[in-house]
Write an enzyme that holds these catalytic residues in place. Sequence first.
Site, PDB file in Angstrom:
ATOM      1  CG  HIS A 241      -1.956  -0.972   1.323  1.00 42.64           C
ATOM      2  ND1 HIS A 241      -2.643  -1.265   2.475  1.00 42.64           N
ATOM      3  CD2 HIS A 241      -2.492  -1.766   0.345  1.00 42.64           C
ATOM      4  CE1 HIS A 241      -3.559  -2.186   2.220  1.00 42.64           C
ATOM      5  NE2 HIS A 241      -3.487  -2.519   0.930  1.00 42.64           N
ATOM      6  CD  GLU A 242       4.218   5.021  -1.425  1.00 39.46           C
ATOM      7  OE1 GLU A 242       5.264   4.407  -1.182  1.00 39.46           O
ATOM      8  OE2 GLU A 242       3.806   5.979  -0.734  1.00 39.46           O
TER       9      GLU A 242
ATOM     10  CG  HIS B 106       9.219   1.237   3.676  1.00 35.31           C
ATOM     11  ND1 HIS B 106      10.327   1.198   2.864  1.00 35.31           N
ATOM     12  CD2 HIS B 106       9.189   0.043   4.326  1.00 35.31           C
ATOM     13  CE1 HIS B 106      10.933   0.038   2.999  1.00 35.31           C
ATOM     14  NE2 HIS B 106      10.256  -0.691   3.873  1.00 35.31           N
ATOM     15  CD  GLU B 107       8.455   5.927   2.553  1.00 36.14           C
ATOM     16  OE1 GLU B 107       7.346   5.392   2.528  1.00 36.14           O
ATOM     17  OE2 GLU B 107       9.415   5.515   1.890  1.00 36.14           O
TER      18      GLU B 107
ATOM     19  CD  GLU C 147      12.404   3.352   4.081  1.00 38.81           C
ATOM     20  OE1 GLU C 147      11.444   4.143   4.106  1.00 38.81           O
ATOM     21  OE2 GLU C 147      13.026   3.090   3.047  1.00 38.81           O
TER      22      GLU C 147
ATOM     23  CD  GLU D 284      14.121   3.455  -0.273  1.00 38.65           C
ATOM     24  OE1 GLU D 284      13.419   2.442  -0.316  1.00 38.65           O
ATOM     25  OE2 GLU D 284      13.673   4.576   0.031  1.00 38.65           O
TER      26      GLU D 284
END
Length: 694
Positions: free
Chosen positions: A387-388, A466-467, A485, A491
């Site tokens: 899920h971005e 992430h973020e 993350e 990356e």
Amino acid sequence: MRFLGLLLPLVLIMACSSDVSESLINDIKKEKFKVSSPDGKNQIIFNLEDGVPYYSVNRGEISILAKSRLGFELQDIPDLKDNFKIKSKSYNKHDETWTQVWGEKKNIRDHHNEMRITLQEKSDLERELVIVFRAFDDGIGYRYEFPEQENLQEFNIMDELTEFALTGDHTAWWIGAYQWNRYEYLTRTSPVSQIDTVITPLTMRTDDGLYLSFHEAALVDYSTMTLERVDGLKLYSNIQPWHDGVRVRTQAPSVTPWRTLQIAENPGDLITSYLILNLNESNKIEDTSWIEPAKYVGIWWEMHLDKSTWGSGDRHGATTENAKRYIDFAAKHGIPHVLVEGWNIGWDGEWYADGVVFSFTEAYPDFDLHGVAQYALDNGVRLMGHHETSASVEHYEAQMHDAFQLYEELGVRAVKSGYVGHGQEIFWTDEDGNRNFEWHHGQHMVNHHQRVVELAAQHKISLNVHEGVKDTGLRRTWPNLMTREVARGQEYNAWGWGEEGVWDGNSNPPNHVLLLPFTRNLAGPFDYTPGVVDLLFDEYRPDNRVNHTLAKELALYVVIYSPLHMAADLPQNYEARPDAFQFIKDVPVDWYDTKVLHASVGEYVTIVRKDRNSEDWYLGSITDEEPRSFSTNLEFLTEGVTYLAQIYRDSEDANWDTNPYGFVIEEIEVRAGDEFPLELAPGGGMAVRFTPID
Ligand code: NOJ
């Protein structure tokens, strides 16, 4: 300290013959109360001076924090910062060993002494504020509680006045707060007197040789604490504000997160301190059988290398055919999850600018979601969802119930989420239709992430965020919040840049992963995504590379803890390097125990961990640009047992810069007590598996 209340009348009646009893009486007059850690070394002193609350911290004879203020400024109602009297105080001892659902150590001892001070305003409002202090052998923690009471209902905190008055200009390892790229920066090193406002964990070394780490535990329905240097060496809790300047919107009863300070005599002991977890509530998920520590591969690195794209078209990475190739590879090598990024509609164009483009349930026409998920299950592996959100949280929340439902139906057990976006870009629309912009780490987002973790648990799904918001040990309470993350990971080796004054090359510098264990990782598991064996990838990104040797890259699986660890490289690169890939296949992600053998912040670290499901031990040792020679006598191994040591090490001529592939694999038999030399090349490392053979 429970004895203090009982003995007080006696002490006052007795003639004060000794200095000790005199100072005790003086302390009581000044309303000074203390609590010490079980080993007696760490001491917290609470002090009410003219109605204003303060605390200080000592370790033995050393003052760690001088008199530091406590309290709050509130909106439109009188502050809770002075004019207090002590209403009551109590002491408690606690010694319990609890078991992690998964983790870097199976059984954790929570051994502390607690002091609870209830303050009451002397004014007519008579509002109460409780401060709970806990002293552990590895540091201290305290938090505020707003008890249920008539004269304090819903209220807004405009400022938390908590201070940390340092007693020296310590060396600090830090990352600045309130930056556009959130927490994804290189760590700087400087005297504390040169920092401004920084994120936590904030790690320091004192001139006395102590190591300190400032952070917070159990961040729930509150906003993230950053540390701002004010007034010389004093740090103050700068709580990330909402768009309108309010720091925290709350109500009584409620509690703040714990303010924490870990104290160690060597930096390795910070790594094996479980104070943050001990200050979180115990597990709320009854059936945890679906929460599985595991490795994963996925359609991911190829986009970061720009070999394929997230968006649709000729170079689309997430096609049915490509996903099946990864699934076949995972099934063949016993890797349980396959991440697929870019399968859902929305990746064409500037997705990172605004996540309203995303559908979380509709696939691109060249990706047969149901067919691929079933193909994975038929082959004994599972898809890892993605899920971005690009930090468009409103848009995501409108779809996330359906999105988690869909993944559950497809047999998905873990979802990676993403919140790419500027540090202050998150918006929500209020009743008047205004778009209010919020910080990534403010209360608005803390509460969003809490909603997601609870929803995911209902669907038996674990998270890899992430973020997101920094880790504060909530994984103890919600063990499906497995990893995150929230730092500069692998990356950046594909496309990252340096930072002025820290590193002028591309990618991450060789010492980056030597700073992480002592800073970011103290907060909790990190989805760094190790395992790139094609270190130079000239074909795709000639200006970037991994600035390690191959052996160092393998050692990261042991050094960086995460219960979901990626084998990040492309299947064809692993097939070309079956020797190195063997270690990645073997290394577990769930541990019975962890020990640190050698440690120096930013320079080197050697960690050994025992597998939770076998008698195997694993060792990871890494260095910065300097070569290192260490020795250990393997005393962590079981006495009397012979082990096969499978060693993945740098060759004599290996060098991160000039010969990163200089690599040797050898096997020897060892026993506890044997001298075991570790030779690390510049920018190098060593990874070892110890398996009992008799
Ligand atoms: C940033 C994440 O860190 C990365 O892992 C992911 O591939 C991209 N966002 C796209 O979601």
